[in-house]
Design a protein around this motif. Structure first.
Motif, PDB file in Angstrom:
ATOM      1  N   UNK A 136      -8.361  -3.416   2.133  1.00 15.94           N
ATOM      2  CA  UNK A 136      -9.766  -3.739   1.874  1.00 15.94           C
ATOM      3  C   UNK A 136     -10.419  -2.486   1.279  1.00 15.94           C
ATOM      4  N   UNK A 137     -10.960  -2.621   0.081  1.00 16.46           N
ATOM      5  CA  UNK A 137     -11.450  -1.462  -0.665  1.00 16.46           C
ATOM      6  C   UNK A 137     -12.970  -1.387  -0.659  1.00 16.46           C
ATOM      7  N   UNK A 138     -13.502  -0.183  -0.774  1.00 14.46           N
ATOM      8  CA  UNK A 138     -14.947   0.027  -0.760  1.00 14.46           C
ATOM      9  C   UNK A 138     -15.613  -0.442  -2.043  1.00 14.46           C
ATOM     10  N   UNK A 139     -14.829  -0.625  -3.109  1.00 17.95           N
ATOM     11  CA  UNK A 139     -15.401  -1.188  -4.333  1.00 17.95           C
ATOM     12  C   UNK A 139     -15.291  -2.714  -4.345  1.00 17.95           C
ATOM     13  N   UNK A 140     -15.006  -3.295  -3.177  1.00 16.26           N
ATOM     14  CA  UNK A 140     -14.981  -4.739  -2.893  1.00 16.26           C
ATOM     15  C   UNK A 140     -13.695  -5.435  -3.340  1.00 16.26           C
ATOM     16  N   UNK A 141     -12.685  -4.690  -3.744  1.00 21.04           N
ATOM     17  CA  UNK A 141     -11.394  -5.324  -4.033  1.00 21.04           C
ATOM     18  C   UNK A 141     -10.657  -5.637  -2.737  1.00 21.04           C
ATOM     19  N   UNK A 142      -9.837  -6.677  -2.763  1.00 20.82           N
ATOM     20  CA  UNK A 142      -8.907  -6.986  -1.669  1.00 20.82           C
ATOM     21  C   UNK A 142      -7.521  -7.114  -2.283  1.00 20.82           C
ATOM     22  N   UNK A 143      -6.601  -6.265  -1.861  1.00 23.98           N
ATOM     23  CA  UNK A 143      -5.252  -6.230  -2.431  1.00 23.98           C
ATOM     24  C   UNK A 143      -4.247  -6.543  -1.326  1.00 23.98           C
ATOM     25  N   UNK A 144      -3.317  -7.461  -1.613  1.00 20.70           N
ATOM     26  CA  UNK A 144      -2.326  -7.890  -0.608  1.00 20.70           C
ATOM     27  C   UNK A 144      -0.921  -7.716  -1.159  1.00 20.70           C
ATOM     28  N   UNK A 145      -0.079  -7.066  -0.373  1.00 21.95           N
ATOM     29  CA  UNK A 145       1.321  -6.858  -0.737  1.00 21.95           C
ATOM     30  C   UNK A 145       2.211  -7.520   0.310  1.00 21.95           C
ATOM     31  N   UNK A 146       3.333  -8.096  -0.137  1.00 17.91           N
ATOM     32  CA  UNK A 146       4.313  -8.707   0.762  1.00 17.91           C
ATOM     33  C   UNK A 146       5.641  -7.960   0.657  1.00 17.91           C
ATOM     34  N   UNK A 147       6.267  -7.803   1.809  1.00 22.33           N
ATOM     35  CA  UNK A 147       7.520  -7.041   1.887  1.00 22.33           C
ATOM     36  C   UNK A 147       8.714  -7.940   2.204  1.00 22.33           C
ATOM     37  N   UNK A 148       8.693  -9.206   1.752  1.00 23.27           N
ATOM     38  CA  UNK A 148       9.763 -10.134   2.144  1.00 23.27           C
ATOM     39  C   UNK A 148      11.123  -9.750   1.568  1.00 23.27           C
ATOM     40  N   UNK A 149      11.170  -8.967   0.485  1.00 25.64           N
ATOM     41  CA  UNK A 149      12.451  -8.526  -0.083  1.00 25.64           C
ATOM     42  C   UNK A 149      12.661  -7.017   0.084  1.00 25.64           C
ATOM     43  N   UNK A 150      11.681  -6.334   0.658  1.00 24.80           N
ATOM     44  CA  UNK A 150      11.758  -4.878   0.792  1.00 24.80           C
ATOM     45  C   UNK A 150      12.414  -4.503   2.116  1.00 24.80           C
ATOM     46  N   UNK A 151      12.945  -3.311   2.173  1.00 19.04           N
ATOM     47  CA  UNK A 151      13.536  -2.824   3.416  1.00 19.04           C
ATOM     48  C   UNK A 151      12.462  -2.638   4.474  1.00 19.04           C
ATOM     49  N   UNK A 152      12.674  -3.134   5.700  1.00 22.53           N
ATOM     50  CA  UNK A 152      11.621  -3.091   6.723  1.00 22.53           C
ATOM     51  C   UNK A 152      11.195  -1.667   7.099  1.00 22.53           C
TER      52      UNK A 152
END
Length: 766
Positions: A136-152
């Motif tokens: 959650x960004x102070x310039x009002x952006x919302x960015x979501x990342x998923x790690x379903x293929x990344x190493x835990x």
């Protein structure tokens, strides 16, 4: 291995293809995902095979790539980068998918399988492997990342790194100190060979007496002087070293009474009207026993500085404006409504929700009281002294708005930056605390500067030809608060700035005596962030400069208002105005009535007060864009600043719609006019029949003041495909909470006809 049906694919593989051709011995090179780093920037953690989510409903439009945390930013590098969008500003220091660490409001990790969610802070442990990261960004952006293929483990480490580096333990750990140190030494040789004072910066910093002297002369404040008793911050830690005080007040008197003011902040001058009235700021007096005596001494000196010896109006802002905590609460609510809440759950009550947030109510309150102060300065020719407990928050907003209404100089780009530097930066607004850059004290956080920019936008929205800059400029300025590379928004006071930069210079082997503006520049040098071409988006094509004529009913006219004095003796002096003092309780009640809003002729009202007559007479005449400006103050006149609040929301983005379509047409028209004017100036022939010769001093043909150039006669002037209501920003890459097709949110937006494109309106059957 995943099986794929030949006709109906159910899975889209985002991994590099496996080599199956046995005849080929050389595999195609795999793209190496490397970030673009600034001087002094280092990668502290990274993870591959990350999915950047674009929609909550489907993953078909998501980006795959590498997520990187540096000591400056969070950076995402797509594996297959989409073609560069023309519909956005190209930042020279940040990529399209970059977020400065100081811009992060919250770092939230999620594990879907376990149903766990955690807001990460500095030096915290994470007991589960995250499947998602939401920023959650102070310039009002919302960015979501998923790690379903990344190493835990890699995913966990990068999440913890982002949380840790976004919570610096001390101010000097912000990346700007490392970056500017490296930058100074890299550019040292170029500066020696062709240096200009302060790097060619045109905006005054007000850290020397000459800047204040020029402002005194510009406003004609002949009975005021530059005072140097605070040199070395000997009196007050939060005031600048040089302030402006009445000529009749001796330095010794100011030193003696300084201890009675909060933080020793003695009263200081802001601005002078051509009629002799002055705008002054001061703190409340801590000792009630001495309050009357000290105030009387100060007020007497201000009265002596006025050519008519007019009384001084005392305006206590703490009693009539919302507290900074209320402003923060309202901003959190409107941010929730515009950015976080799904539209399908709230669109039927969307405008009511905006109203209930009270954000626009607070914006209106600041504009309303600023307009009343304008009445005292302009209508009554009375000096006004703004009083606030610490003189570092509400006073900054109101003093700036009053000067913006009264002085057209501050509506130019350099003038506006001068105003912010003078009334915010050097006046000691706590940017470090109010922006909460170190994330140490949420109770001190409050978006006062953002509220001021919204007030400015409201005036621009009502008087679009009166300001030399655009709403894109205001939005970029607000974004710059979260980029810790410039000195403007990093510090709580001029003293803190001076001390930290002095220590910084020693640590970076910068020569003693070097100008701080050179080795840690302010934000006002926009060439640090944007190209010359992109900076033209700051220029307003509708701006009416000084001396421009107005056209009314087909005739060119120059409007000059008759100066009048509106005395309160017409109705008797109120108790709050006795002895030249005013408590700030009176408001513009009748001007705020629905009846006066609906009366186009602004006819006189029975028993109207002097202030009501002042505003009625002002609104009954055409507005001179280069003179006094007073905003309309009914609640219905307050609009939502859509470019700021909705620019990242894909659901609210209207292709080829919004105010940008008007801006596009006007820019082309202005560019065509300026091109013709340039050609006329370059014509050097003695007669009409001679051959035109180019002028050696003429500007190059590729230089233009407008972002959009005039189209050729054979090229129809239609809005480009990349124009949207979010221009020059793009919501692409930001989280969309529902399908953007068919959303009726635009029907509930105030001013929908302005926002919607002609094509949309033609197809609109609702």
């Amino acid at each position: 291995m995943f099986s794929v049906k030949p006709l109906k694919p159910t899975f889209k593989c985002y991994l590099p293809p496996v080599q199956t051709d046995v005849k080929r011995t050389i595999e195609p090179p795999i793209k190496k995902l490397e970030p673009k780093l600034l001087p002094g920037e280092i990668v502290v953690n990274e993870v591959n095979f990350v999915r950047k989510c674009i929609s909550t409903e489907s993953s078909q439009d998501d980006f795959w790539g590498k997520l990187i945390c540096t000591n400056f930013k969070v950076s995402f590098i797509p594996q297959d980068a989409p073609p560069k969008q023309r519909s956005q500003l190209s930042h020279l220091l940040l990529g399209e998918h970059d977020i400065p660490l100081t811009c992060l409001e919250q770092v939230v990790t999620v594990n879907d399988t376990k149903g766990k969610k955690k807001v990460l802070g500095s030096n915290q442990k994470l007991k589960f492997n995250p499947t998602e990261l939401i920023l959650y960004c102070k310039d009002l952006r919302i960015i979501r990342f998923c790690f379903d293929e990344a190493g835990p483990e890699s995913a966990k480490k990068v999440c913890l790194a982002i949380a840790h580096y976004s919570h610096p333990a001390d101010l000097h750990l912000l990346f700007g100190f490392e970056y500017q140190g490296r930058r100074y030494h890299e550019l040292k040789e170029a500066r020696v060979n062709g240096s200009t004072p302060r790097g060619g910066l045109q905006t005054p910093i007000f850290d020397c007496p000459s800047d204040w002297d020029r402002e005194i002369k510009r406003t004609g404040a002949s009975e005021w002087r530059v005072c140097s008793i605070n040199e070395g911050y000997a009196i007050s830690a939060s005031l600048p070293e040089y302030i402006v005080v009445p000529v009749s007040l001796a330095d010794q008197d100011l030193k003696q009474c300084s201890s009675l003011f909060t933080d020793n902040r003695i009263p200081h001058w802001c601005w002078n009207h051509s009629n002799g009235s002055a705008l002054v700021r001061m703190t409340s007096i801590s000792d009630p026993l001495h309050q009357k005596k000290i105030e009387q001494r100060i007020f007497t000196a201000i009265t002596k500085s006025h050519p008519q010896r007019s009384d001084v109006v005392r305006y206590d802002l703490d009693k009539c404006l919302p507290a900074i905590q209320d402003i923060q609460t309202a901003f959190v609510k409107i941010r929730q409504i515009c950015v976080i809440d799904p539209f399908e759950e709230s669109e039927e009550r969307w405008l009511s929700s905006i109203e209930n947030s009270r954000w626009l109510e607070h914006v209106r309150a600041f504009l309303k009281h600023s307009a009343e102060i304008v009445y005292y300065l302009d209508g009554k020719s009375s000096s006004v002294i703004l009083i606030e407990e610490e003189d570092r928050d509400l006073n900054c907003v109101v003093s700036s708005l009053v000067q913006l209404m009264l002085d057209p100089h501050y509506r130019s780009l350099i003038g506006f930056q001068t105003l912010v530097q003078k009334e915010w930066v050097m006046a000691g607004h706590r940017f470090l605390d109010r922006c909460n850059h170190l994330k140490k004290n949420d109770k001190e956080e409050s978006p006062l500067f953002m509220l001021f920019l919204d007030c400015v936008w409201q005036m621009m929205n009502q008087y679009p030809a009166a300001f030399a800059f655009t709403e894109a400029y205001l939005t970029v300025l607000s974004d710059s608060m979260w980029i810790p590379l410039f000195s403007t928004f990093l510090f709580n006071s001029p003293k803190q700035r001076a001390q930290l930069l002095m220590d910084f210079a020693k640590n970076k082997a910068i020569p003693q005596g070097e100008d701080q503006v050179v080795y840690f520049p302010p934000v006002w040098d926009w060439s640090q962030q944007f190209s010359t071409k992109d900076q033209t988006l700051f220029n307003n094509p509708m701006y009416i400069g000084k001396g421009a004529a107005c056209v009314q009913n087909g005739e060119v006219k120059t409007f000059r208002r008759t100066k009048k004095t509106y005395s309160s003796t017409l109705r008797g002096t109120s108790a709050s105005m006795r002895n030249g003092l005013k408590g700030g309780e009176e408001t513009l009640t009748r001007r705020g009535s629905l009846a006066s809003e609906l009366k186009p002729d602004f006819s006189p009202v029975k028993d109207e007060s002097p202030s009501e007559r002042f505003f009625r007479e002002w609104f009954s005449q055409p507005a001179d864009q280069q003179s006094l400006l007073i905003p309309l103050l009914m609640p219905s006149h307050m609009a939502l600043w859509k470019l700021f609040f909705l620019r990242w929301v894909p659901e609210a983005c209207i292709p080829k719609g919004g105010p940008i379509t008007t801006y596009h047409k006007l820019s082309q028209l202005v560019d065509e006019i300026e091109t013709l004017q340039s050609q006329i100036r370059q014509y050097k022939g003695p007669s009409l029949g001679s051959t035109p010769l180019p002028s050696p001093s003429g500007p190059p043909s590729d230089q233009t003041r407008m972002y959009f150039k005039a189209s050729s006669p054979n090229d129809p002037s239609i809005p480009p495909d990349f124009l949207t209501s979010s221009f020059p920003f793009t919501p692409m890459g930001n989280l969309c909470r529902r399908s953007i097709h068919g959303t009726p949110i635009s029907k509930f937006l105030n001013g929908a006809k302005i926002w919607l494109s002609t094509e949309t309106l033609a197809n609109d059957t609702v």
